[in-house]
Design an enzyme around this catalytic site. Structure first.
Site, mmCIF file in Angstrom:
data_model
loop_
_atom_site.group_PDB
_atom_site.id
_atom_site.type_symbol
_atom_site.label_atom_id
_atom_site.label_comp_id
_atom_site.label_asym_id
_atom_site.label_seq_id
_atom_site.Cartn_x
_atom_site.Cartn_y
_atom_site.Cartn_z
ATOM 1 N N ASN A 9 6.615 -0.858 0.952
ATOM 2 C CA ASN A 9 7.898 -0.545 1.023
ATOM 3 C C ASN A 9 8.768 -1.242 0.892
ATOM 4 O O ASN A 9 9.446 -1.156 0.886
ATOM 5 C CB ASN A 9 7.667 -0.296 2.895
ATOM 6 C CG ASN A 9 7.450 1.225 3.116
ATOM 7 O OD1 ASN A 9 7.720 2.158 3.221
ATOM 8 N ND2 ASN A 9 5.940 0.716 3.950
ATOM 9 N N ASN A 11 7.810 -3.647 -1.505
ATOM 10 C CA ASN A 11 7.673 -4.370 -3.159
ATOM 11 C C ASN A 11 6.214 -3.281 -3.595
ATOM 12 O O ASN A 11 5.744 -3.119 -3.286
ATOM 13 C CB ASN A 11 7.066 -5.935 -3.799
ATOM 14 C CG ASN A 11 8.170 -7.262 -2.232
ATOM 15 O OD1 ASN A 11 8.912 -6.536 -3.138
ATOM 16 N ND2 ASN A 11 7.545 -8.414 -2.059
ATOM 17 N N ASP A 110 -2.558 2.974 0.571
ATOM 18 C CA ASP A 110 -2.706 2.005 0.449
ATOM 19 C C ASP A 110 -3.841 1.585 1.077
ATOM 20 O O ASP A 110 -4.611 0.689 0.894
ATOM 21 C CB ASP A 110 -1.517 0.675 0.949
ATOM 22 C CG ASP A 110 -0.475 1.255 2.461
ATOM 23 O OD1 ASP A 110 -1.064 2.479 3.129
ATOM 24 O OD2 ASP A 110 -0.316 -0.349 2.801
#
Length: 261
Positions: A9, A11, A110
């Site tokens: 969100n 990088n 992720d």
């Protein structure tokens, strides 16, 4: 070589791998409006600085929690590297691990990739993966690598930004370890820093203890994200820090599908 791209969100991280060796890594602020051409201008310069040529890249794999960023990254792969990007979690790159939660489709890319990476570094053990990002997540990974659930908490910087935004007289401060061990601040800035830093440490200590008690077995705590080292210096919360956990997870995910590049 493999180009691995992880879009969070805040990088987006890019890394080059030859086999399992991480050769170089870069990051850029996440912007879902950024075009494939803009990515390439930025990336091409950095690759050249590190001594790499884009012609060496033979595959691209992407994980993202920002769906609107995906199209331009896929276009980047096709237009500038001549390959179709693999997208983590989508055929033909299934996770290869069990997602033992009520809504497996809602598990962030992720977090699934971190589970794969954690299993690679600590196989056969129960693991707690703590990732410091826009949100702070704590995830339980079983001995066989299954994702078993976890916790989502506001990230450190997000908490601080909310505090400053809601209180007109509070100044902006940077996250760092307090100058002393005292938890009684003498200035507004020191009081804010104590509240954010030691408040977050206390939250981590409490959540880790509760998860260990609930799991009831030895638990290896693995941390990743830029703030992991900062908290470890003062509080020693983690068994190991893996700065490139997500990028390495993408590399492992790629090789689960295709043994060599």
């Amino acid at each position: 070589m493999l180009l691995a791209i992880d879009v969070g969100n805040t990088n987006a991280k890019f890394a080059l791998f030859r086999g399992t060796e991480l050769l170089a890594r870069w990051r850029i602020a996440t912007d879902d409006r950024r075009t494939a051409d803009e990515y390439m201008v930025w990336l091409d310069q950095l690759m050249r600085i590190e001594g790499h040529d884009r012609a060496e890249v033979g595959a691209v794999i992407i994980s993202t929690v920002v769906p609107r960023a995906l199209h331009n990254l896929q276009l980047l792969a096709v237009k500038y590297f001549g390959v179709d990007a693999l997208v983590a979690g989508r055929d033909p790159v299934s996770w290869g691990i069990a997602l033992k939660v009520d809504e497996p489709q809602s598990v962030g890319a992720d977090r699934a990739v971190n589970a794969i990476s954690a299993q690679a570094v600590e196989p056969g053990k129960d693991k707690l993966v703590i990732s410091f990002g826009t949100a702070t997540t704590l995830d339980h990974i079983g001995p066989e690598g299954a994702y078993l659930g976890g916790i989502i908490a506001p990230g450190v910087n997000l908490s601080l930004e909310a505090l400053v935004a809601a209180a007109a007289k509070l100044p902006r401060i940077a996250i760092e370890a307090p100058a002393t061990a005292s938890v009684i601040g003498r200035t507004t800035e020191s009081q804010m820093l104590i509240g954010v830093y030691w408040g977050y440490v206390s939250m981590m200590e409490g959540l880790i203890a509760r998860m260990k008690a609930e799991i009831g077995r030895p638990l290896t705590v693995i941390a990743t994200g830029g703030l992991a080292t900062l908290f470890q210096e003062q509080a020693h919360l983690f068994d190991r820090i893996e700065p490139d956990l997500t990028l390495n997870g993408l590399m492992h995910l790629y090789h689960q599908r295709k043994p060599t590049l």
